[in-house]
Enzyme design. Sequence first.
Site, mmCIF file in Angstrom:
data_model
loop_
_atom_site.group_PDB
_atom_site.id
_atom_site.type_symbol
_atom_site.label_atom_id
_atom_site.label_comp_id
_atom_site.label_asym_id
_atom_site.label_seq_id
_atom_site.Cartn_x
_atom_site.Cartn_y
_atom_site.Cartn_z
ATOM 1 N N CYS A 2 0.819 -1.195 0.000
ATOM 2 C CA CYS A 2 0.000 0.000 0.000
ATOM 3 C C CYS A 2 0.867 1.265 0.000
ATOM 4 C CB CYS A 2 -0.952 0.090 1.177
ATOM 5 S SG CYS A 2 -2.054 -1.312 1.309
ATOM 6 N N ARG A 27 4.067 -0.326 -4.713
ATOM 7 C CA ARG A 27 3.765 -0.796 -3.359
ATOM 8 C C ARG A 27 2.478 -1.599 -3.294
ATOM 9 N NH1 ARG A 27 6.771 2.116 0.418
ATOM 10 N NH2 ARG A 27 5.372 1.435 2.053
ATOM 11 N N TRP A 76 -2.462 -2.916 -1.687
ATOM 12 C CA TRP A 76 -2.064 -4.329 -1.814
ATOM 13 C C TRP A 76 -2.877 -5.038 -0.756
ATOM 14 C CZ3 TRP A 76 0.220 -8.234 1.139
ATOM 15 C CH2 TRP A 76 0.703 -9.326 0.420
ATOM 16 N N ASN A 100 -1.677 2.323 5.469
ATOM 17 C CA ASN A 100 -0.681 1.338 5.025
ATOM 18 C C ASN A 100 -0.256 0.573 6.271
ATOM 19 O OD1 ASN A 100 1.493 -0.044 3.900
ATOM 20 N ND2 ASN A 100 2.887 1.677 4.161
ATOM 21 N N GLY A 101 -0.400 -0.752 6.235
ATOM 22 C CA GLY A 101 -0.020 -1.564 7.392
ATOM 23 C C GLY A 101 -1.133 -2.515 7.778
ATOM 24 N N GLU A 480 18.778 -16.981 -7.363
ATOM 25 C CA GLU A 480 18.347 -15.641 -7.753
ATOM 26 C C GLU A 480 17.768 -15.666 -9.176
ATOM 27 O OE1 GLU A 480 17.640 -13.124 -6.268
ATOM 28 O OE2 GLU A 480 17.810 -11.414 -7.606
ATOM 29 N N LYS A 484 13.898 -14.613 -10.143
ATOM 30 C CA LYS A 484 13.574 -13.556 -11.123
ATOM 31 C C LYS A 484 12.577 -14.073 -12.147
ATOM 32 C CE LYS A 484 15.087 -11.381 -9.068
ATOM 33 N NZ LYS A 484 15.111 -10.290 -8.150
ATOM 34 N N GLU A 487 9.034 -14.945 -10.742
ATOM 35 C CA GLU A 487 8.364 -13.751 -10.221
ATOM 36 C C GLU A 487 7.672 -12.935 -11.317
ATOM 37 O OE1 GLU A 487 11.268 -11.397 -8.219
ATOM 38 O OE2 GLU A 487 9.840 -9.860 -7.626
ATOM 39 N N HIS A 503 19.482 -37.166 -7.092
ATOM 40 C CA HIS A 503 18.880 -37.745 -5.888
ATOM 41 C C HIS A 503 17.364 -37.599 -5.911
ATOM 42 C CE1 HIS A 503 22.795 -38.593 -4.279
ATOM 43 N NE2 HIS A 503 23.169 -37.368 -4.663
ATOM 44 N N LYS A 602 6.208 -4.182 -3.742
ATOM 45 C CA LYS A 602 7.642 -3.961 -3.558
ATOM 46 C C LYS A 602 8.072 -4.076 -2.105
ATOM 47 C CE LYS A 602 11.653 -2.517 -5.165
ATOM 48 N NZ LYS A 602 12.371 -3.585 -5.866
HETATM 49 C C1 F6R Z 1 12.574 -10.241 -5.635
HETATM 50 C C2 F6R Z 1 12.300 -9.225 -4.629
HETATM 51 C C3 F6R Z 1 11.995 -9.665 -3.254
HETATM 52 C C4 F6R Z 1 12.742 -8.790 -2.233
HETATM 53 C C5 F6R Z 1 12.300 -9.167 -0.812
HETATM 54 C C6 F6R Z 1 13.056 -8.378 0.251
HETATM 55 O O1 F6R Z 1 12.819 -9.685 -6.879
HETATM 56 O O2 F6R Z 1 12.305 -8.063 -4.908
HETATM 57 O O3 F6R Z 1 12.282 -11.007 -3.077
HETATM 58 O O4 F6R Z 1 14.111 -8.981 -2.408
HETATM 59 O O5 F6R Z 1 10.926 -8.949 -0.676
HETATM 60 O O6 F6R Z 1 12.789 -7.015 0.140
HETATM 61 P P1 F6R Z 1 13.720 -5.952 0.840
HETATM 62 O O7 F6R Z 1 15.066 -6.059 0.232
HETATM 63 O O8 F6R Z 1 13.068 -4.646 0.579
HETATM 64 O O9 F6R Z 1 13.760 -6.292 2.305
#
Ligand code: F6R
Length: 607
Positions: A2, A27, A76, A100-101, A480, A484, A487, A503, A602
């Site tokens: 949010c 957000r 969100w 927000n929260g 990673e 990516k 996601e 295995h 985010k």
């Molecule tokens: C993946 C991504 C998330 C963040 C995770 C931690 O692309 O963006 O996995 O890395 O939510 O977020 P932060 O770094 O803001 O604590």
Amino acid sequence: MCGIVGYAGERECTGILVNALEKLEYRGYDSAGIAIFEGDRIKTVKAKGKIREGLVQRLRMEAHFSAVSGIGHTRWATHGEPSDINSHPIGNGRVSIVHNGIIENYRRVKEFLTDKGYGFESETDTEAVAKLLDYNYNGDPLDTIIKTIADIEGAYALGIMFREHKNRIFAVRKESPLIVGKGNGEMFIASDVTAIIEHTKEYYLLEPGEIADITKDGVTFYDIHKNVIEKELSVVDWDISAAEKGGYAHFMLKEIHEQPEALKRTISPRIKDGMPDFSECGLTDEKLRAYRHIYFVGCGSAMHAGIVGKYVVESLARTPVIMDIASEFRYRSPLLSPDDLVVIISQSGETADTLAALKLSNEIGADTLAIVNVVGSSIAREAKMVMYTLAGPEISVCSTKAYMVQTAFMYLIAFRVAYARNMIDEQTCKKYISMLEGVPALVEHCLADQTQYQKVAARLMSTDSLLYIGRGLDYALSMEGSLKLKEISYIHSESYAAGELKHGTISLIEDGMPVIAVATQHNLYEKTASNVKEVKSRGATVIMVCSETLKSEMADIDYPIYLPVTDDILMPLVAVVPLQLIAYYTAALKNFDVDHPKNLAKSVTVE
Ligand code: F6R
């Protein structure tokens, strides 16, 4: 999780609020709304869906607006599905709020208010706060807010309007971030400076429990005892262009291209006389020698950066590192002691689980160091020591440049720990630093020819499932790469330690199934190559991301991608770039909203 905004000024505010909300769409983007002072009432317009598709369309159906103050929200969903009714602002005509929260005790508040005769329309926790404000309202907004926040538990940043206090906006926060922007004859509130940077660079950081009373002429801050408090004005040190796409199709692509610069910005202030230098936060060699254990804690990509950190610190400094997922760390009673160092990694500095892990570490008395991108964020303020990654604003939900600079920090830490603990001498440490300084050029090199990634993406876009494999640091990197891809392209993928395939997981391999193998570690190459042969002989299509020195060995690989080389230990910083771009082009070819993947936001401020 949010985004909230608010405006008090002299300009018509509808467009200002909507533009600011669009900057915060990273957000949350399942509904949006605004509330404005219009005549002697509060007018609310809100709609399910992304801002352009929902709110903006609904605003177009309305007549001309002439309001000069209001609040806005992009959601969100946590409590209640995305719908018009669950969208914010929420209120009853006399009070309107954006939140927000999460309000943890909202059920109890609702029960209390239901007994007093209040009805509830939405499924949100926020409505309990809006109605409690209404119940407590005695004509004085500050008294009302103070009384209300005493009765709510959880995390919140709230923007509040009272119908009887026209063109005044109130803000209060606990845990969730909120800033107050100071313009010329106009004031703003926002979850993040990116929302208001086109109007002002000057802002106040609202601290937990502080209340802001805002009009176009300025802001007065109060503590919870209604005492006026003075606050320091901060100035954003980056430009509006950093928060715009600048000709790229998506923020993700732009941010991938910004990595060489972000790397240089982050590492150069931490290098003095060719050595890693942490004097900015007081992390001395004496301390680094004395710590019993080092922990790296984070979520998602930040956690993956920590995994690279674990490999590198252990291999160079021969010091055990415990790498923990923040959401697991806090609930497994970690064997933490005041002699330990906990390195908390976070882009946003607001991730709820990471923040909770930090608080727990502080309570136990461990030393805590935050590696954070967002200046003044909760994690930055809570940690005993902080060093900022200087990636600039990362807007795309999918993390790229933040991961890159977090990982670079892992190297700086590893080199210094190894040096402090006499595992490498000064000359070797300087040699590593000089190689690290050479990485931005190698990243540039990987960015040069993107057709090779596009070809792979064209092959992947029609697949349902694939595997990433690697060994050692390449395995850390595979995690990673896999994150990516899934996601943003919604293709199922898993990362596997290459040697572990046989295995069990190898039974998944069938004709044409893509396998992305990462091979940058020369001492492990033969082993990974055998695993590649195993999957290939079972029909897999192999994409191999490997050091260019291994070119001669790649005869039967379907899609080889060659990387410029540096010392093997630094290769994750180089090899991640093709993995990011393969994920990007796959999602873009599928025509997905790359910067706003479904179900995500985010900054994850809920557990
Ligand atoms: C993946 C991504 C998330 C963040 C995770 C931690 O692309 O963006 O996995 O890395 O939510 O977020 P932060 O770094 O803001 O604590």
